[in-house]
Design an enzyme around this catalytic site. Structure first.
Site, PDB file in Angstrom:
ATOM      1  CB  THR A  54      -0.898   0.056   1.247  1.00  0.00           C
ATOM      2  OG1 THR A  54      -0.085   0.315   2.401  1.00  0.00           O
ATOM      3  CG2 THR A  54      -1.665  -1.237   1.444  1.00  0.00           C
ATOM      4  CG  ASP A  55       1.217   5.950  -1.173  1.00  0.00           C
ATOM      5  OD1 ASP A  55       2.231   6.058  -0.456  1.00  0.00           O
ATOM      6  OD2 ASP A  55       0.910   6.785  -2.047  1.00  0.00           O
ATOM      7  CB  SER A  56       1.942   6.525   3.629  1.00  0.00           C
ATOM      8  OG  SER A  56       1.669   6.901   4.958  1.00  0.00           O
ATOM      9  CG  LEU A  57      -1.869   1.827   5.211  1.00  0.00           C
ATOM     10  CD1 LEU A  57      -2.118   0.546   5.994  1.00  0.00           C
ATOM     11  CD2 LEU A  57      -2.828   1.918   4.026  1.00  0.00           C
TER      12      LEU A  57
END
Length: 591
Positions: free
Chosen positions: A320-323
């Site tokens: 994922t991209d930053s959560l």
């Protein structure tokens, strides 16, 4: 930190199968030795250790066991631990990501020691080495500065129209990252920047044509992964190139049709998959044509599993991209985001806002049956397989004795400047350029304190008498008047611009300087679109795609004629009123 004794007996401690991994990476994802090794590792892991492998996050400090008060305080506030070693021990992390703001990247020797210290902590915890990552895209997004080699960013490389230039840059960057102990780079950016108003991609993209971007993405994936010990990551699937919103602060929406996605956004990701990319990073965007539920792509099974896995045939690791970004947190609790991302098809969960909440939410979801342990095993199998192929089970360490022989060496610096000289794009010129190279007087003004100082310094280095005056992003009338006064008696004016669409004061500055009758050369030092709002005010306009030192040095080379501009636009520049294209993809002047 002292040398860890485990390093000298690592292959024996991890067993014969790991020693095989040290001898070389697997040639295919289906390698029999890899499958056997991963199956044995997985069988010996607790559920808590497996869940920990799903997370990559940050920790403050220049060492793994930092006791520096400021870093300890920051780690306590963010994670409830003193340092990275405690964070790894508490959550059995699968990876750590470096940033300047988390005080991880002071210099190559420090970075190397930190990387080795983190691997010590991981091996002491559960015996599984770490992914160590950063976003070293170069250009606008550069986490590790000099003395590491600074290379042109994506759009600058796209202006060469030569994918081999991108490959060469990736080989240099990847070799230096691995020498400092990193084994993942969150690059290249595979987004196709078809929207000039895009606030988050822009020059991070190789261009506005899908097939052009695809060729450069494939070249960089192959360059980064050429040694077999560093993983490349393409981002942001399914494509973040046509938005005017920033997913760091809101949830953008892409309104391409499925057919437009196939033609514009998909080619770079398809090329990356075909090139064997190790990781694909998700985007926090809505894409109704791909998933009409309007869930962010990061949480969409239709996009991550249906499109990426099934349609594109991708079998590697999905991250994922930053959560922490609002694009994914908008409407979803921090305890739900990691669970939904895993259900959608993600493998690695990057930087949750609260690691404790996220980690325990995944464990709880397994406990209730919302997530099965088999689903966890699928992701951990991919993660362990990639670590095996990177050779991390054999030897995850970097040699501190070699870092100075690899990072920022003269040959790499020379190659970087040579690449940069190929990127500068001369968009307009009424014959003013090139100007004589035997000195003169120049006013350097415009956007950027460091940018103006660097440009002025480059002219001074070439024997010019220079005056520099910063007028900023939104020049006031008083600043414009001061610049006009400073131009008196000068033989040349060089003005840096950045986003003239949103800052019309910069256009007024260029107009006032042009009215002095002194030749004006404008430099678009980030996105190349500024000329659409400047019109014929400057005598010449160059796009640098960057305000890095190398890019600005190349621009001065071009202004003075010591380098003939070779760059060609990797994007269309639309007219300011939106009525068609002002300068098309591929446009570029030379002398």
């Amino acid at each position: 930190m002292e040398t860890h004794p485990r390093r000298t007996v690592l292959a024996a401690a991890l067993g014969a199968a790991a020693a095989v991994a040290a001898a070389g990476t697997a040639e295919a994802h289906g390698d029999r030795g890899e499958r056997r090794f991963v199956k044995r590792r997985l069988k010996g892991m607790s559920l808590e250790e497996k869940v920990g492998q799903l997370f990559t996050t940050y920790a403050y400090g220049q060492t793994a066991d930092t006791t520096a008060a400021a870093d300890v305080a920051s780690n306590q506030a963010a994670h409830g631990v003193d340092n990275a070693a405690e964070l790894i021990e508490t959550y059995h992390l699968g990876g750590i990501i470096y940033f300047a703001w988390s005080n991880n990247v002071a210099n190559p020797a420090q970075i190397t020691a930190l990387s080795n210290g983190l691997q010590d902590a991981a091996l002491d915890d559960c015996g599984t080495p770490l992914f160590i990552a950063t976003d070293q895209e170069h250009g606008l997004v550069t986490r590790i500065g000099p003395p590491a080699t600074q290379l042109p960013g994506a759009m600058a490389l796209g202006a060469t129209h030569d994918p081999e230039a991108a490959r060469a840059a990736a080989v240099i960057a990847g070799t230096e990252l691995r020498a400092m102990g990193l084994n993942q780079n969150f690059a290249p950016d595979a987004d196709v920047n078809v929207n000039p108003a895009n606030p988050v991609i822009g020059v991070r993209s190789f261009g506005s044509d899908g097939e052009h971007v695809a060729a450069f993405v494939a070249a960089q994936v192959e360059g980064y992964q050429a040694r077999g010990d560093l993983a490349a990551t393409v981002k942001h699937f399914p494509g973040h190139g046509d938005t005017e919103d920033d997913s760091h602060s809101e949830l953008p929406r892409i309104d391409h049709t499925y057919e437009e996605w196939q033609a514009i956004d998909a080619p770079p990701f398809r090329a990356a998959v075909e090139s064997g990319v190790d990781l694909v990073m998700t985007a926090h965007i809505q894409f109704p044509a791909l998933d009409d539920s309007l869930r962010p792509a990061t949480l969409s099974e239709e996009i991550l599993t249906g499109l990426l896995r099934e349609e594109l045939g991708y079998e590697g690791v999905v991250i994922t991209d930053s959560l922490r970004m609002e694009g994914v947190r908008n409407g979803y609790g921090d305890d739900r985001i990691p669970v939904l991302a895993l259900l959608a098809g993600a493998d690695v969960l990057l930087m949750p806002e609260h690691i404790d909440i996220a980690y325990n939410a995944v464990l709880a979801a397994v406990g209730t049956g919302e997530l099965t342990e088999r689903r966890i095993d699928e992701s951990v199998t991919r993660i362990l397989g990639l670590k095996y192929r990177l050779g991390l089970f054999g030897d995850p360490y970097a040699d501190p004795e070699l870092v100075d022989d690899v990072v920022g060496i003269p040959a790499s610096l020379e190659a970087a400047q040579g690449l940069s000289d190929r990127t500068t794009t001369l968009v307009t010129n009424d014959g003013t350029l090139p100007v004589p190279t035997d000195g003169g007087s120049v006013l350097v003004t415009g956007w950027g304190v460091t940018t103006v100082a660097r440009l002025a310094g480059e002219f001074a280095n070439r024997g010019w008498s220079q005056t520099n005056l910063v007028t900023g992003a939104a020049p006031t009338q008083a600043q414009i008047d001061a610049a006009v006064a400073a131009a008196a008696g000068k033989g040349l004016i060089v003005v840096s611009t950045n986003n003239t669409k949103l800052n019309p004061g910069q256009v007024s500055l260029v107009a006032a300087l042009a009215a002095t009758g002194t030749p004006v050369v404008a430099l678009g030092v980030q996105n190349p679109y500024d000329i659409a709002y400047l019109g014929d005010l400057p005598n010449a306009y160059l796009a640098t795609y960057s305000y890095s030192l190398d890019g600005l040095e190349s621009a001065v080379h071009a202004i003075l004629g010591s380098v003939n501009p070779q760059g060609r636009l990797p994007v269309d520049i639309p007219r300011a009123d939106g009525a068609g294209v002002l300068f098309p993809f591929g446009h570029g002047l030379s002398y």
